[in-house]
Design a protein around this motif. Structure first.
Motif, PDB file in Angstrom:
ATOM      1  N   PHE A 196      38.020  -9.306  -9.812  1.00 28.95           N
ATOM      2  CA  PHE A 196      36.613  -9.059 -10.117  1.00 28.95           C
ATOM      3  C   PHE A 196      35.746  -9.538  -8.953  1.00 28.95           C
ATOM      4  O   PHE A 196      36.053 -10.547  -8.325  1.00 28.95           O
ATOM      5  CB  PHE A 196      36.189  -9.848 -11.362  1.00 28.95           C
ATOM      6  N   TYR A 246      31.698 -10.696  -8.348  1.00 29.26           N
ATOM      7  CA  TYR A 246      30.437 -11.071  -8.976  1.00 29.26           C
ATOM      8  C   TYR A 246      29.422 -11.399  -7.877  1.00 29.26           C
ATOM      9  O   TYR A 246      29.782 -11.860  -6.796  1.00 29.26           O
ATOM     10  CB  TYR A 246      30.613 -12.303  -9.876  1.00 29.26           C
ATOM     11  N   GLN A 277      25.994 -13.751  -7.269  1.00 26.63           N
ATOM     12  CA  GLN A 277      25.228 -14.857  -7.837  1.00 26.63           C
ATOM     13  C   GLN A 277      24.002 -15.124  -6.977  1.00 26.63           C
ATOM     14  O   GLN A 277      24.102 -15.646  -5.861  1.00 26.63           O
ATOM     15  CB  GLN A 277      26.093 -16.119  -7.932  1.00 26.63           C
ATOM     16  N   GLN A 285      20.756 -18.549 -10.474  1.00 24.23           N
ATOM     17  CA  GLN A 285      21.172 -17.665 -11.561  1.00 24.23           C
ATOM     18  C   GLN A 285      22.671 -17.796 -11.815  1.00 24.23           C
ATOM     19  O   GLN A 285      23.401 -18.374 -11.021  1.00 24.23           O
ATOM     20  CB  GLN A 285      20.871 -16.201 -11.199  1.00 24.23           C
ATOM     21  N   GLY A 286      23.097 -17.248 -12.940  1.00 22.32           N
ATOM     22  CA  GLY A 286      24.521 -17.161 -13.199  1.00 22.32           C
ATOM     23  C   GLY A 286      25.110 -15.957 -12.475  1.00 22.32           C
ATOM     24  O   GLY A 286      24.381 -15.045 -12.081  1.00 22.32           O
ATOM     25  N   PRO A 287      26.411 -15.943 -12.291  1.00 21.13           N
ATOM     26  CA  PRO A 287      27.046 -14.788 -11.644  1.00 21.13           C
ATOM     27  C   PRO A 287      26.841 -13.512 -12.462  1.00 21.13           C
ATOM     28  O   PRO A 287      26.833 -13.562 -13.692  1.00 21.13           O
ATOM     29  CB  PRO A 287      28.524 -15.178 -11.607  1.00 21.13           C
ATOM     30  N   GLU A 288      26.704 -12.392 -11.773  1.00 25.86           N
ATOM     31  CA  GLU A 288      26.586 -11.091 -12.431  1.00 25.86           C
ATOM     32  C   GLU A 288      27.691 -10.164 -11.947  1.00 25.86           C
ATOM     33  O   GLU A 288      27.959 -10.075 -10.745  1.00 25.86           O
ATOM     34  CB  GLU A 288      25.212 -10.480 -12.169  1.00 25.86           C
ATOM     35  N   PHE A 289      28.305  -9.476 -12.880  1.00 29.59           N
ATOM     36  CA  PHE A 289      29.439  -8.605 -12.616  1.00 29.59           C
ATOM     37  C   PHE A 289      29.073  -7.465 -11.672  1.00 29.59           C
ATOM     38  O   PHE A 289      28.019  -6.833 -11.812  1.00 29.59           O
ATOM     39  CB  PHE A 289      29.941  -8.024 -13.940  1.00 29.59           C
ATOM     40  N   LEU A 349      31.050 -13.792  -5.293  1.00 29.83           N
ATOM     41  CA  LEU A 349      32.223 -14.492  -5.815  1.00 29.83           C
ATOM     42  C   LEU A 349      33.314 -13.493  -6.173  1.00 29.83           C
ATOM     43  O   LEU A 349      33.037 -12.429  -6.733  1.00 29.83           O
ATOM     44  CB  LEU A 349      31.853 -15.273  -7.079  1.00 29.83           C
ATOM     45  N   GLY A 389      42.447 -16.239 -18.348  1.00 26.43           N
ATOM     46  CA  GLY A 389      41.435 -16.995 -17.609  1.00 26.43           C
ATOM     47  C   GLY A 389      41.342 -16.547 -16.166  1.00 26.43           C
ATOM     48  O   GLY A 389      42.330 -16.217 -15.537  1.00 26.43           O
ATOM     49  N   TYR A 390      40.123 -16.513 -15.676  1.00 31.67           N
ATOM     50  CA  TYR A 390      39.877 -16.170 -14.285  1.00 31.67           C
ATOM     51  C   TYR A 390      39.998 -17.423 -13.428  1.00 31.67           C
ATOM     52  O   TYR A 390      39.650 -18.514 -13.856  1.00 31.67           O
ATOM     53  CB  TYR A 390      38.440 -15.727 -14.087  1.00 31.67           C
ATOM     54  N   PHE A 450      38.151 -18.422  -9.891  1.00 26.86           N
ATOM     55  CA  PHE A 450      37.148 -17.985  -8.923  1.00 26.86           C
ATOM     56  C   PHE A 450      37.443 -18.554  -7.547  1.00 26.86           C
ATOM     57  O   PHE A 450      37.964 -19.673  -7.419  1.00 26.86           O
ATOM     58  CB  PHE A 450      35.754 -18.450  -9.349  1.00 26.86           C
ATOM     59  N   GLY A 451      37.074 -17.787  -6.524  1.00 26.67           N
ATOM     60  CA  GLY A 451      37.053 -18.316  -5.166  1.00 26.67           C
ATOM     61  C   GLY A 451      35.770 -19.100  -4.938  1.00 26.67           C
ATOM     62  O   GLY A 451      34.919 -19.197  -5.829  1.00 26.67           O
ATOM     63  N   SER A 452      35.633 -19.679  -3.752  1.00 25.52           N
ATOM     64  CA  SER A 452      34.451 -20.480  -3.423  1.00 25.52           C
ATOM     65  C   SER A 452      33.251 -19.622  -3.045  1.00 25.52           C
ATOM     66  O   SER A 452      32.141 -20.135  -2.924  1.00 25.52           O
ATOM     67  CB  SER A 452      34.764 -21.447  -2.273  1.00 25.52           C
ATOM     68  N   GLN A 493      22.134 -11.141 -19.611  1.00 28.51           N
ATOM     69  CA  GLN A 493      22.513 -12.530 -19.501  1.00 28.51           C
ATOM     70  C   GLN A 493      22.363 -13.214 -20.841  1.00 28.51           C
ATOM     71  O   GLN A 493      21.648 -12.758 -21.723  1.00 28.51           O
ATOM     72  CB  GLN A 493      21.678 -13.253 -18.444  1.00 28.51           C
ATOM     73  N   GLU A 499      30.868 -24.193  -4.265  1.00 29.20           N
ATOM     74  CA  GLU A 499      32.148 -23.830  -4.875  1.00 29.20           C
ATOM     75  C   GLU A 499      31.947 -22.752  -5.933  1.00 29.20           C
ATOM     76  O   GLU A 499      30.836 -22.520  -6.408  1.00 29.20           O
ATOM     77  CB  GLU A 499      32.805 -25.061  -5.516  1.00 29.20           C
ATOM     78  N   GLY A 500      33.055 -22.116  -6.304  1.00 31.40           N
ATOM     79  CA  GLY A 500      32.991 -21.170  -7.398  1.00 31.40           C
ATOM     80  C   GLY A 500      33.080 -21.888  -8.737  1.00 31.40           C
ATOM     81  O   GLY A 500      33.440 -23.070  -8.798  1.00 31.40           O
ATOM     82  N   PHE A 528      27.885 -23.411 -16.881  1.00 34.97           N
ATOM     83  CA  PHE A 528      27.587 -22.049 -17.313  1.00 34.97           C
ATOM     84  C   PHE A 528      28.394 -21.708 -18.556  1.00 34.97           C
ATOM     85  O   PHE A 528      29.594 -21.996 -18.628  1.00 34.97           O
ATOM     86  CB  PHE A 528      27.972 -21.031 -16.226  1.00 34.97           C
ATOM     87  N   PHE A 580      27.345 -14.099 -17.965  1.00 33.27           N
ATOM     88  CA  PHE A 580      27.034 -15.514 -17.783  1.00 33.27           C
ATOM     89  C   PHE A 580      25.613 -15.857 -18.222  1.00 33.27           C
ATOM     90  O   PHE A 580      24.700 -15.036 -18.120  1.00 33.27           O
ATOM     91  CB  PHE A 580      27.147 -15.896 -16.301  1.00 33.27           C
ATOM     92  N   GLY A 581      25.448 -17.108 -18.694  1.00 32.96           N
ATOM     93  CA  GLY A 581      24.121 -17.668 -18.867  1.00 32.96           C
ATOM     94  C   GLY A 581      23.563 -18.082 -17.518  1.00 32.96           C
ATOM     95  O   GLY A 581      24.243 -17.977 -16.493  1.00 32.96           O
TER      96      GLY A 581
END
Lengths: 113, 114
Positions: free
Chosen positions: A33, A35, A37, A41-45, A91, A101-102, A104-106, B3, B41-42, B88, B104-105
């Motif tokens: 995936f 994303y 960010q 904000q939160g990440p968005e797909f 991301l 479970g995913y 994530f990279g940095s 969101q 970081e992620g 999150f 995500f929130g």
């Protein structure tokens, strides 16, 4: 590898420049995936791959965004003619399969000036 | 994009305090996840919830999946300085073309009281 690796970590692009962001998922992970960010904000797909097949690209904000995963492992997110609003952290996440479970990279922090 | 509503947006903790944050959605999710993200970081997965009503613990963290499947909360007991970061919530879609994607929130930023 042990984790999801993304490169470069930081990228500064001049407006109008094309950029390519790379993701090396965990070996053997089928799902990948991307994303976006934005700051605060939160990440968005953005998009989703199952092996080499791009099954969902509904989150890509414009036709300037393009992603590929030709051999079902490494993926590249390409942004053409970058705009300031493209500035964000990108991301990548991988998982064994959908529903697991995913990891994530940095991320790659893209700044368009 | 879509969101979740996450609150509070930020909070200050003093070592030893308990912390609580929650997330609500207008949509039903079949899986709720809580992540922590530190600067540069992620997000890192803390807890995953798969059944409505489920209460799950991971050390000092406890999370619950609401009965309506539209909400979840995360509690941190006896906070320590390394709990600082952005938390999150995420709902995982399961059906249709967006199967498996996370929504995500906006995050709850935990900082240490001066």
């Amino acid at each position: 590898g042990a984790g999801v690796s993304q490169s470069p970590r930081y990228k500064v692009a001049k407006r109008g420049q094309d950029v390519a962001l790379r993701c090396d998922p965990i070996s053997g992970h089928v799902s990948l995936f991307w994303y976006q960010q934005a700051l605060g904000q939160g990440p968005e797909f953005l998009t989703y791959f199952q092996n080499e097949a791009q099954l969902d690209k509904s989150g890509l904000p414009s036709d300037r965004f393009f992603a590929e995963r030709p051999e079902g492992s490494v993926s590249t997110l390409k942004i053409q003619r970058t705009q300031q609003e493209d500035s964000a952290v990108y991301l990548c996440a991988s998982s064994l399969d959908k529903g697991y479970g995913y990891t994530f990279g940095s991320g790659t922090r893209l700044t368009v000036v | 994009g879509q969101q979740l509503n996450q609150s509070p947006q930020s909070m200050f903790i003093q070592e030893g305090e308990d912390v609580s944050m929650n997330c609500t959605s207008s949509s039903i999710f079949n899986t709720w996840l809580w992540y922590k993200q530190e600067p540069g970081e992620g997000p890192v997965l803390l807890i995953a919830l798969y059944k409505a009503g489920e209460l799950t613990s991971n050390g000092r963290l406890t999370a619950q999946f609401g009965i309506t499947r539209k909400d979840s909360f995360l509690n941190i007991s006896a906070s320590i300085p390394s709990d600082v970061g952005i938390y999150f919530c995420a709902g995982q879609e399961q059906y249709g073309g967006s199967q498996g994607n996370l929504i995500f929130g906006k995050g709850t930023k935990l900082s240490v009281k001066p």
